[in-house]
Design an enzyme around this catalytic site. Structure first.
Site, PDB file in Angstrom:
ATOM      1  N   CYS A  15      -7.772   5.778 -15.609  1.00 39.85           N
ATOM      2  CA  CYS A  15      -7.936   4.426 -16.169  1.00 39.85           C
ATOM      3  C   CYS A  15      -6.615   3.734 -16.485  1.00 39.85           C
ATOM      4  O   CYS A  15      -6.509   2.510 -16.436  1.00 39.85           O
ATOM      5  CB  CYS A  15      -8.761   4.487 -17.447  1.00 39.85           C
ATOM      6  SG  CYS A  15     -10.151   5.622 -17.382  1.00 39.85           S
ATOM      7  N   THR A  38       6.349  -0.356   3.400  1.00 36.24           N
ATOM      8  CA  THR A  38       5.526  -1.569   3.442  1.00 36.24           C
ATOM      9  C   THR A  38       6.384  -2.819   3.234  1.00 36.24           C
ATOM     10  O   THR A  38       7.524  -2.750   2.768  1.00 36.24           O
ATOM     11  CB  THR A  38       4.406  -1.504   2.399  1.00 36.24           C
ATOM     12  OG1 THR A  38       4.979  -1.183   1.134  1.00 36.24           O
ATOM     13  CG2 THR A  38       3.385  -0.458   2.785  1.00 36.24           C
ATOM     14  N   ASP A  55      10.831   5.032  -5.519  1.00 35.50           N
ATOM     15  CA  ASP A  55      10.081   3.772  -5.548  1.00 35.50           C
ATOM     16  C   ASP A  55      11.013   2.565  -5.638  1.00 35.50           C
ATOM     17  O   ASP A  55      10.687   1.553  -6.241  1.00 35.50           O
ATOM     18  CB  ASP A  55       9.068   3.750  -6.714  1.00 35.50           C
ATOM     19  CG  ASP A  55       8.121   2.552  -6.635  1.00 35.50           C
ATOM     20  OD1 ASP A  55       7.909   2.030  -5.519  1.00 35.50           O
ATOM     21  OD2 ASP A  55       7.617   2.127  -7.693  1.00 35.50           O
ATOM     22  N   LYS A 102      15.875  -3.579  -6.323  1.00 30.80           N
ATOM     23  CA  LYS A 102      15.181  -2.860  -7.390  1.00 30.80           C
ATOM     24  C   LYS A 102      16.015  -1.654  -7.829  1.00 30.80           C
ATOM     25  O   LYS A 102      15.920  -1.190  -8.954  1.00 30.80           O
ATOM     26  CB  LYS A 102      13.822  -2.421  -6.830  1.00 30.80           C
ATOM     27  CG  LYS A 102      12.764  -2.100  -7.852  1.00 30.80           C
ATOM     28  CD  LYS A 102      11.430  -1.829  -7.143  1.00 30.80           C
ATOM     29  CE  LYS A 102      10.478  -1.103  -8.070  1.00 30.80           C
ATOM     30  NZ  LYS A 102       9.232  -0.709  -7.357  1.00 30.80           N
ATOM     31  N   GLY A 105       0.799  -1.227   0.000  1.00 33.10           N
ATOM     32  CA  GLY A 105       0.000   0.000   0.000  1.00 33.10           C
ATOM     33  C   GLY A 105       0.831   1.276   0.000  1.00 33.10           C
ATOM     34  O   GLY A 105       0.283   2.366   0.145  1.00 33.10           O
TER      35      GLY A 105
HETATM   36 CA    CA Z   1       6.599   0.608  -4.419  1.00 34.04          CA
END
Ligand code: CA
Length: 696
Positions: free
Chosen positions: A621, A261, A326, A353, A203
């Site tokens: 969308c 998270t 991110d 990542k 989340g």
């Molecule tokens: Ca993420």
């Protein structure tokens, strides 16, 4: 918005009793999922089984089986397949114990399957609230199940942890692990040890406070919970650890939750009785918005070691202080003993990542080495003395400072399982080159239950910032002792599958071009492949029943890139399946049926309306249905809407006519005029592929 055409067969578990007898036959004398500490700790003595997500607690995704090997793999063929009843993909690693395969699939449905024949013994549908996908990022999949003392454990996207009877598929207990008033989701696989089952939460893109929880495996009662970021200091701290972490934050971070998270990586270490927890990005992404006065923002993008019994903090390694891109640090953490500098080290390995491969001393969290395994432009190196990255700019990105960086938001390596072979002593990483233009919004305001990235969506083509290079995918063989590349296999594109290695000198992977491929693990020589008509991203496993070895994999392209990235997979309309291969297997998959050109309704929309529809589509969308209305295969491609869907478009988009399939109502954000404009834009995008004469 999302229109799911899942059509899952909702066989209820009331039929499960009929299958119990069959299951007992499959299991022989042993009760179903007869798994405990003794068996899991000695999992290496049972090469025929795959009882933990990564097969053993080391999470290496390596099988000691040798019957299928580099000499005979050319005879590999399909032994059986099972359609799960949906075209939305799967990310789950199957488990096998005593001849029964347990796995999860679309909408968190749990399956028990005869591992020898593929016959389904039972399935349990948790009936998740399918509209919940509006409050999460990456589709209704999870990474699989866990087994313990006759029960199967699995999470649901709407925040539950389930315990099912492994023999019947009946629900034993269900615990809500999240606050349903907040945009939490559960997408990882649980892990079990010492009568406890642990599960994390997702989340971070919406704005939540991260944590990981251990429950009593027998009852579902909470044993401990560890928050990964501090809450509002005015409410008091849960522990001195949170008080310490709060000193690294500024501003009012708790309003957006903070993030951190725990949506995937969890590794239990029986030698040290620790649980390692990987944590994700901050909420929102930008450090300036999240913690405006600076600070490291503990424990974002970290690996945290907790006492497995109490959840008490032991150590942490923060890969990226004040993370801003991110770069979730939740990827699989694999344990091994490596010889480094002439001595044996007990290490933890993660292919981040963020593009760096990390090797930590897991007794104390000290960084041993870190090297870039893809092009990395956000940092020049990791300082081994401090463990901190040396960032390439003082300001990562801002309102007037768009930066093109690698890796981008899909990462140099995402959640896809890597494999460590103790025979070749190499780690095999499904790696990719991915660039992204980061720019911060000038007007950030936290929106509850919605996306809260803090990016500037208008700054797509800023002057002076180059276009992102095309994405590339490759399978990387990496020497963790020297932290350097051994060799690589270039692949068709990004977002290829999780990998498995076996003692038969095999390296197996589903590729994004729709083939399942076997290479030699020592040299990367391509030995065998078979079209499976979809990109299998989930982890393959090896197991054996009655002396016969099988390779199994959940096949169905899934995850963030297939959702937003458009039609990059060879497959576009293939049912999600569980596949099992064996030597001499001769089962064939149905030939994919091509889709007929769509018939479009007449549209007289003006260019201004279509442009307005384009902007509304992009804002509401595209995160599910793909850029330019081209989906990646797992979600309905709106260009191919049926005449009935066209006729009901407004009801579906605004009022939830297809909520049962996962298309949430958007009347709170969109008007009927807005829906008409989006419809006009979709029709325009479909014209190039439409049937001749349609829509005019
Ligand atoms: Ca993420």
């Amino acid at each position: 918005m999302t229109i799911w055409s899942a059509g899952i067969n909702r066989r209820t578990s009331t039929l499960a009793g009929l299958f119990t007898a069959a299951l007992a036959t499959v299991c022989g004398a042993r009760p179903a999922a007869d798994v405990d500490d003794a068996r899991l700790l000695a999992a290496d003595r049972e090469p025929q089984n795959w009882m933990i997500n990564g097969r053993t607690y080391e999470e290496g995704h390596f099988s000691p089986l040798t019957q299928i090997n580099d000499h005979n793999v050319t005879r590999l063929g399909l032994a059986w397949y099972l359609d799960v009843g949906s075209r939305i993909g799967t990310e789950a690693t199957p488990l096998v114990v005593d001849g029964v395969l347990y796995t999860t699939s679309v909408w968190n449905i749990v399956h028990a399957i005869d591992a020898r024949t593929g016959r389904e013994l039972w399935r349990y549908d948790p009936h998740v609230d399918r509209t919940w996908i509006r409050h999460m990022c990456c589709g209704p999949a999870n990474k699989g199940a866990a087994l313990w003392k006759g029960k199967v454990y699995a999470g649901t996207i709407d925040g539950r942890l389930l315990a099912l009877d492994a023999a019947s598929g009946n629900l034993v207990w269900s615990t809500q692990t999240t606050d349903p008033a907040q945009p939490y989701s559960v997408i990882g696989a649980p892990r079990v040890f010492h009568d406890k089952v642990i599960i994390g939460v997702g989340g971070g893109e919406m704005g939540v406070r991260g944590y990981v929880t251990a429950y009593d495996a027998a009852t579902g009662k909470q044993v401990w919970r560890f928050y990964t970021v501090p809450g509002n200091p005015a409410n008091g701290f849960e522990s001195p650890t949170m008080e310490m972490a709060a000193r690294t934050w500024t501003g009012q971070w708790w309003q957006a939750g903070g993030g951190g998270t725990t949506w995937d990586g969890l590794t239990y270490d029986p030698k040290l009785n620790l649980v390692y927890v990987g944590t994700g990005n901050g909420s929102p992404w930008s450090r300036e918005l999240r913690s405006p006065g600076g600070g490291d923002n503990l424990f974002l993008c970290s690996i945290i070691a907790l006492n497995a019994d109490s959840g008490a903090y032991r150590w942490h390694y923060q890969a990226i202080p004040a993370e801003s891109w991110d770069y979730d640090c939740v990827a699989q953490m694999t344990l091994a003993e490596l010889r480094i500098g002439g001595r044996a080290r007990q290490v933890l390995m993660q292919a981040g990542k963020n593009g760096f491969f990390y090797v930590l001393d897991r007794s104390n969290g000290k960084l041993i080495s870190a090297s870039a395994f893809v092009p990395v432009s956000w940092a020049s190196r990791i300082d081994l003395r401090t463990g901190r990255p040396v960032e390439t700019a003082a300001q990562p990105y801002g309102v007037d400072n768009t930066r093109l960086l690698s890796p981008g938001v899909f990462g140099g390596h995402a959640w896809h399982a890597m494999s460590y072979s103790p025979l070749t002593r190499l780690v095999y990483i499904p790696a990719q080159e991915d660039w992204f233009r980061y720019s911060r919004t000038p007007h950030y305001e936290h929106t509850p239950m919605a996306w809260n990235l803090g990016l500037n969506p208008q700054a797509r083509d800023p002057p002076g910032v180059p276009d992102p290079p095309p994405r590339k995918g490759f399978l990387l063989a990496w020497n963790p002792a020297t932290n350097s590349e051994a060799w690589r296999i270039d692949l068709h594109g990004p977002w290829n599958g999780s990998v498995l290695t076996t003692a038969g000198n095999l390296l197996l992977q589903g590729a994004a071009d729709g083939r399942f491929v076997a290479y030699s693990a020592d040299k990367g020589q391509r030995l065998w492949d078979m079209p499976i008509h979809t990109g299998a991203v989930a982890a393959p496993i090896a197991y054996s029943v009655d002396g016969e070895e099988y390779i199994a994999v959940g096949a169905g392209w899934a995850g963030s890139l297939p959702i937003v990235g458009g039609g990059m997979s060879a497959a576009h309309d293939t049912p999600t399946r569980i596949l099992a291969f064996k030597l001499g297997g001769n089962v064939t998959l149905p030939t994919p049926v091509g889709r007929a050109a769509p018939s479009l309704p007449a549209s007289t929309a003006s260019p201004e309306t279509i442009e307005r529809g384009r902007r509304l589509y992009a804002a509401n969308c595209r995160l599910c249905h793909g850029g330019a209305v081209i989906s990646g295969g797992m979600i309905p491609d709106l260009r191919y809407m049926s005449p009935q869907t066209h006729a009901e478009f407004g009801k579906i988009v605004l009022y939830g006519a297809r909520a049962a399939q996962g298309m949430a109502p958007f009347a709170d954000l969109l008007s009927e005029t807005d829906a008409d404009a989006i419809h006009a834009y979709i029709i325009e995008q479909a014209r190039p592929i439409a049937a001749p004469g349609a829509g005019h």
